[in-house]
Write an enzyme that holds these catalytic residues in place. Structure first.
Site, mmCIF file in Angstrom:
data_model
loop_
_atom_site.group_PDB
_atom_site.id
_atom_site.type_symbol
_atom_site.label_atom_id
_atom_site.label_comp_id
_atom_site.label_asym_id
_atom_site.label_seq_id
_atom_site.Cartn_x
_atom_site.Cartn_y
_atom_site.Cartn_z
ATOM 1 C CG ASP A 154 -1.789 1.170 1.380
ATOM 2 O OD1 ASP A 154 -2.061 1.830 0.358
ATOM 3 O OD2 ASP A 154 -2.223 1.451 2.512
ATOM 4 C CB SER A 169 -0.771 3.020 5.000
ATOM 5 O OG SER A 169 -0.509 1.697 4.564
ATOM 6 C CG ASN A 206 2.693 1.926 10.570
ATOM 7 O OD1 ASN A 206 2.288 3.018 10.185
ATOM 8 N ND2 ASN A 206 3.420 1.772 11.662
ATOM 9 C CD1 TRP A 222 -1.534 -3.084 9.344
ATOM 10 C CD2 TRP A 222 -2.478 -5.047 9.861
ATOM 11 N NE1 TRP A 222 -2.751 -3.150 8.695
ATOM 12 C CE2 TRP A 222 -3.352 -4.347 8.995
ATOM 13 C CE3 TRP A 222 -2.854 -6.307 10.327
ATOM 14 C CZ2 TRP A 222 -4.577 -4.873 8.591
ATOM 15 C CZ3 TRP A 222 -4.075 -6.829 9.908
ATOM 16 C CH2 TRP A 222 -4.926 -6.110 9.057
ATOM 17 C CE1 TYR A 227 -11.653 -1.329 6.147
ATOM 18 C CE2 TYR A 227 -13.717 -2.140 7.015
ATOM 19 C CZ TYR A 227 -12.883 -1.909 5.950
ATOM 20 O OH TYR A 227 -13.282 -2.242 4.692
ATOM 21 C CG ASP A 264 -3.737 4.910 -1.748
ATOM 22 O OD1 ASP A 264 -3.095 3.866 -1.525
ATOM 23 O OD2 ASP A 264 -4.580 5.371 -0.956
ATOM 24 C CB THR A 266 -7.387 4.045 -3.440
ATOM 25 O OG1 THR A 266 -7.212 4.572 -2.127
ATOM 26 C CG2 THR A 266 -8.724 4.526 -3.983
#
Length: 384
Positions: A87, A90, A92, A94, A130, A271, A274
């Site tokens: 992505d 963003s 991070n 996880w 979310y 992005d 998206t």
């Protein structure tokens, strides 16, 4: 001899590229719709809101319901495998973990820290809103392998609670962010920045090729530009905000005619998290009128499939170069009678107040995109 030298240079460049295959899957929205559950529309730009230079441990992922391209990574020693969304919107990394036992976590591969000799705890928590549900987790450190690139002591997020049905139908086990470190939740160092600081790349760039028409063959490349995946020239434009991969847009054209919507300047965030092309909400009505689209009960705009070839070409002017999107790029054909316009609204302006577009997968399937951290610029070339 000159030919041999040129050939050797090409081989070195080719060997310096690390390729991660991306596979296309059914989106969360599609999977939930098949169960009779409709995910309400959420502004894709909401994940950018109030997140600039964030040091709090919040990660906003408000619009991953439509994402479909995922790729493999491993975490730990010995390696544990995961499918993640790469992505650019963003920062991070996880993944799901054994600390989470909700329906959503149990539907995915879960990281087990007890089975990794290189794992070390961090002790800090994160929260990830979310929609109606939220995701909670803890930060930790471990070895991460991305396509053979081994990153030591990479900060990772491990989920501890994932309520709701949304993530239960997701085809990915986590998210690997590729934006700038200034927006990293909790101030954690992103994967790309550790690749750079640990000198793991021939060049501090990565690139996306997203295949068209539901075909496989999508690729994320690190360390170089893959000449087989684009044609013609690469056109470069500077990053205007070292937060997301944000660039300036000089103009927007419908069938070659300038609309004037970006006469005072527009911004766009590129992005991969998206799926749609996202337009400023105050222009969306005019744009749908030009396309001849009608709004459905779900809020999406629809056109008669038999008229797709007669729809206008939409073009963005970036650093003086026009990048056209033909109707085949922004129309999704699900049935025989009605087709969906893959353009949705955003209600938030950019940080400088200019109208904000989001170039999601609709744009990125047409153009090979190159993200250059050394020179803080983005390159686009016609996708092969």
């Amino acid at each position: 001899m000159k030919c041999l030298v040129a050939l050797l240079v090409f081989v070195v460049l080719a060997e310096g590229i690390v390729r991660i295959p991306l596979t296309k899957h059914k989106s969360m929205r599609e999977a939930l719709r098949e169960k009779g559950i409709e995910v309400p529309y959420q502004d894709p730009a909401s994940k950018y809101q109030n997140n600039e230079f964030s040091t709090s441990a919040n990660m906003y992922i408000n619009n991953y319901a439509d994402t479909t391209y995922y790729g493999p990574i491993t975490i730990g020693t010995p390696p544990q495998s995961f499918l993640v969304l790469f992505d650019t919107g963003s920062a991070n990394l996880w993944v799901d973990s054994i600390y989470c036992n909700t329906q959503a976590c149990n539907a995915h591969t879960k990281f087990n820290p007890q089975q990794s000799s290189t794992y070390s705890a961090n002790g800090r928590n994160f929260y990830l809103p979310y929609g109606a549900g939220s995701l909670y987790g803890i930060f930790a450190y471990d070895t991460v392998n991305v396509g053979g690139i081994v990153i030591n002591n990479q900060e990772i997020g491990l989920s501890t609670n994932e309520p709701g049905q949304t993530f239960a139908v997701a085809k990915f086990d986590g998210i690997l962010g590729l934006s700038y470190p200034s927006i990293s939740a909790g101030g954690e160092t992103p994967v790309m920045d550790n690749m750079i600081s640990q000198n793991l790349l021939d060049a501090n760039i990565f690139a996306f090729y997203l295949s068209r028409g539901g075909q496989q063959g999508s690729v994320l490349s690190f360390g170089g530009v893959d000449e087989q995946l684009y044609q013609g020239e690469i056109y470069w434009t500077p990053v205007t905000s070292e937060t997301y991969w944000q660039i300036g847009v000089d103009g927007f054209q419908i069938n070659g005619r300038e609309t004037g919507w970006c006469s005072q300047g527009c911004q766009s965030i590129v992005d991969t998290g998206t799926s749609m092309l996202t337009a400023p909400s105050n222009y969306l009505g005019y744009l749908m009128q030009a396309i001849g689209a009608q709004q459905s009960q779900y809020g999406m705009y629809m056109v008669d499939c038999s008229q797709v070839n007669n729809l206008p070409t939409l073009s963005f002017v970036i650093s003086g170069v026009a990048f056209p999107l033909p109707p085949s790029a922004y129309i999704m054909q699900h049935g025989y009678q009605f087709c969906t316009v893959a353009i949705t609204p955003t209600y938030l302006p950019s940080q400088n107040g200019q109208p904000l577009w989001i170039f999601g997968d609709v744009f990125l399937r047409e153009y090979y995109s190159i993200y250059d951290r050394t020179n803080n610029r983005l390159g686009f070339a016609t996708a092969a």
